[in-house]
Write a protein that holds these residues in place. Structure first.
Motif, PDB file in Angstrom:
ATOM      1  N   GLY A  21       0.794  -1.223   0.000  1.00  0.00           N
ATOM      2  CA  GLY A  21       0.000   0.000   0.000  1.00  0.00           C
ATOM      3  C   GLY A  21       0.824   1.269   0.000  1.00  0.00           C
ATOM      4  N   VAL A  22       0.301   2.267   0.711  1.00  0.00           N
ATOM      5  CA  VAL A  22       0.935   3.584   0.705  1.00  0.00           C
ATOM      6  C   VAL A  22       1.476   3.926   2.090  1.00  0.00           C
ATOM      7  CG1 VAL A  22      -0.467   4.477  -1.187  1.00  0.00           C
ATOM      8  CG2 VAL A  22      -1.263   4.734   1.147  1.00  0.00           C
ATOM      9  N   CYS A  23       2.445   4.805   2.102  1.00  0.00           N
ATOM     10  CA  CYS A  23       3.086   5.254   3.332  1.00  0.00           C
ATOM     11  C   CYS A  23       2.099   6.094   4.149  1.00  0.00           C
ATOM     12  CB  CYS A  23       4.327   6.073   2.990  1.00  0.00           C
ATOM     13  SG  CYS A  23       5.128   6.807   4.425  1.00  0.00           S
ATOM     14  N   PRO A  24       1.927   5.774   5.430  1.00  0.00           N
ATOM     15  CA  PRO A  24       1.006   6.558   6.256  1.00  0.00           C
ATOM     16  C   PRO A  24       1.528   7.958   6.583  1.00  0.00           C
ATOM     17  CG  PRO A  24       2.051   4.860   7.574  1.00  0.00           C
ATOM     18  CD  PRO A  24       2.479   4.637   6.156  1.00  0.00           C
ATOM     19  N   GLU A  25       2.825   8.200   6.372  1.00  0.00           N
ATOM     20  CA  GLU A  25       3.401   9.508   6.693  1.00  0.00           C
ATOM     21  C   GLU A  25       3.378  10.480   5.520  1.00  0.00           C
ATOM     22  OE1 GLU A  25       7.231   9.058   8.522  1.00  0.00           O
ATOM     23  OE2 GLU A  25       6.405   7.866  10.169  1.00  0.00           O
ATOM     24  N   GLY A  27       2.274   9.321   1.973  1.00  0.00           N
ATOM     25  CA  GLY A  27       1.385   8.910   0.888  1.00  0.00           C
ATOM     26  C   GLY A  27       2.085   8.263  -0.296  1.00  0.00           C
ATOM     27  N   SER A  28       3.404   8.116  -0.256  1.00  0.00           N
ATOM     28  CA  SER A  28       4.135   7.446  -1.339  1.00  0.00           C
ATOM     29  C   SER A  28       3.933   5.940  -1.244  1.00  0.00           C
ATOM     30  CB  SER A  28       5.634   7.748  -1.239  1.00  0.00           C
ATOM     31  OG  SER A  28       5.877   9.108  -1.443  1.00  0.00           O
ATOM     32  N   GLU A  29       4.390   5.236  -2.256  1.00  0.00           N
ATOM     33  CA  GLU A  29       4.267   3.784  -2.292  1.00  0.00           C
ATOM     34  C   GLU A  29       5.246   3.142  -1.311  1.00  0.00           C
ATOM     35  OE1 GLU A  29       4.433   0.242  -5.647  1.00  0.00           O
ATOM     36  OE2 GLU A  29       5.278   2.190  -6.106  1.00  0.00           O
ATOM     37  N   LEU A  30       4.831   2.051  -0.659  1.00  0.00           N
ATOM     38  CA  LEU A  30       5.708   1.273   0.213  1.00  0.00           C
ATOM     39  C   LEU A  30       6.347   0.165  -0.608  1.00  0.00           C
ATOM     40  CD1 LEU A  30       3.584   0.946   3.464  1.00  0.00           C
ATOM     41  CD2 LEU A  30       5.531   2.440   3.064  1.00  0.00           C
ATOM     42  N   VAL A  31       7.664  -0.031  -0.442  1.00  0.00           N
ATOM     43  CA  VAL A  31       8.412  -1.026  -1.205  1.00  0.00           C
ATOM     44  C   VAL A  31       9.263  -1.870  -0.265  1.00  0.00           C
ATOM     45  CG1 VAL A  31       8.484   0.358  -3.313  1.00  0.00           C
ATOM     46  CG2 VAL A  31      10.294   0.604  -1.626  1.00  0.00           C
ATOM     47  N   GLY A  42       9.699  -0.262   3.398  1.00  0.00           N
ATOM     48  CA  GLY A  42      10.052   1.135   3.597  1.00  0.00           C
ATOM     49  C   GLY A  42       9.412   2.024   2.550  1.00  0.00           C
ATOM     50  N   CYS A  43       9.418   3.305   2.801  1.00  0.00           N
ATOM     51  CA  CYS A  43       8.819   4.284   1.899  1.00  0.00           C
ATOM     52  C   CYS A  43       9.709   4.466   0.666  1.00  0.00           C
ATOM     53  CB  CYS A  43       8.647   5.612   2.625  1.00  0.00           C
ATOM     54  SG  CYS A  43       7.834   6.863   1.623  1.00  0.00           S
ATOM     55  N   ALA A  44       9.065   4.578  -0.522  1.00  0.00           N
ATOM     56  CA  ALA A  44       9.798   4.784  -1.770  1.00  0.00           C
ATOM     57  C   ALA A  44      10.402   6.180  -1.834  1.00  0.00           C
ATOM     58  CB  ALA A  44       8.874   4.544  -2.965  1.00  0.00           C
ATOM     59  N   SER A  45       9.947   7.098  -0.994  1.00  0.00           N
ATOM     60  CA  SER A  45      10.459   8.471  -0.990  1.00  0.00           C
ATOM     61  C   SER A  45      11.678   8.658  -0.096  1.00  0.00           C
ATOM     62  CB  SER A  45       9.359   9.432  -0.529  1.00  0.00           C
ATOM     63  OG  SER A  45       8.281   9.416  -1.407  1.00  0.00           O
TER      64      SER A  45
END
Length: 188
Positions: A21-25, A27-31, A42-45
């Motif tokens: 899904g998406v990062c709760p902090e 909104g980026s994609e989680l990878v 972790g967050c893609a950002s």
């Protein structure tokens, strides 16, 4: 790995990425990320967003509420719980309260003598990674005094060392001096 295997692996990894899904902090994609400790989500950002979470969810199951026992931090009821590292007693107010009761025997801790080597620290009960008990000075690393048997707050009658140790023998428990140069052993 052949090209087909590599493509299948990439497709499988891409499907897993969509699962998180998406990062709760931000909104980026989680990878899936990799570290020396193993894979994690972790967050893609990253490095702009440092959100991470474990791939494996470790649920804590509450086994039994201990009526009449209260958390010393928040006064909520304590409970027996089963977690990642086994059974423990913790506060039912988790996640607001992180209290965990440790199985230190306070009665033994109160009776342990002062460190005979530095006279500044107190001897405390500890255990090594294989679970064996030992007693060491709490002023470590300034003082590295250590005993493998229970220290008794009694001076050696032969050399005057301020503690004796309790040694278990075939004929029962006996006191002896921990100083190798002394060699004092309690008579029957």
């Amino acid at each position: 790995m052949t090209k087909i295997d590599n493509d299948l692996f990439s497709a499988h990894e891409h499907a897993l990425e969509k699962e998180f899904g998406v990062c709760p902090e931000c909104g980026s994609e989680l990878v899936i990320r990799h570290s020396k400790s193993g894979p994690f989500v972790g967050c893609a950002s990253y490095p702009n967003c440092e959100y991470t979470k474990s791939l494996i969810e470790h649920d804590v199951e509450q086994v039994k509420v201990l009526d009449g026992s209260h958390c010393p931090l928040c006064s909520e009821v304590l409970a027996v719980k089963n977690g990642r590292y086994g059974m423990f007693i913790g506060c039912t107010g988790f996640p607001d309260c992180h209290y965990i009761a440790h199985d230190n025997d306070d009665s033994v801790e109160d009776k342990l003598p002062q460190c005979p080597k530095c006279s500044a620290g107190q001897l405390v009960k500890r255990s090594n990674k294989s679970g064996r008990t030992f007693y060491s000075c709490n002023a470590y690393p300034d003082c590295n005094y250590i005993l493998n048997q229970l220290p008794i707050d009694q001076a050696c009658p032969q050399c005057g060392w301020s503690v004796l140790i309790e040694k278990s023998t075939a004929s029962g428990k006996k006191l002896q001096c921990p100083q190798k140069s002394c060699g004092y052993k309690q008579k029957d």
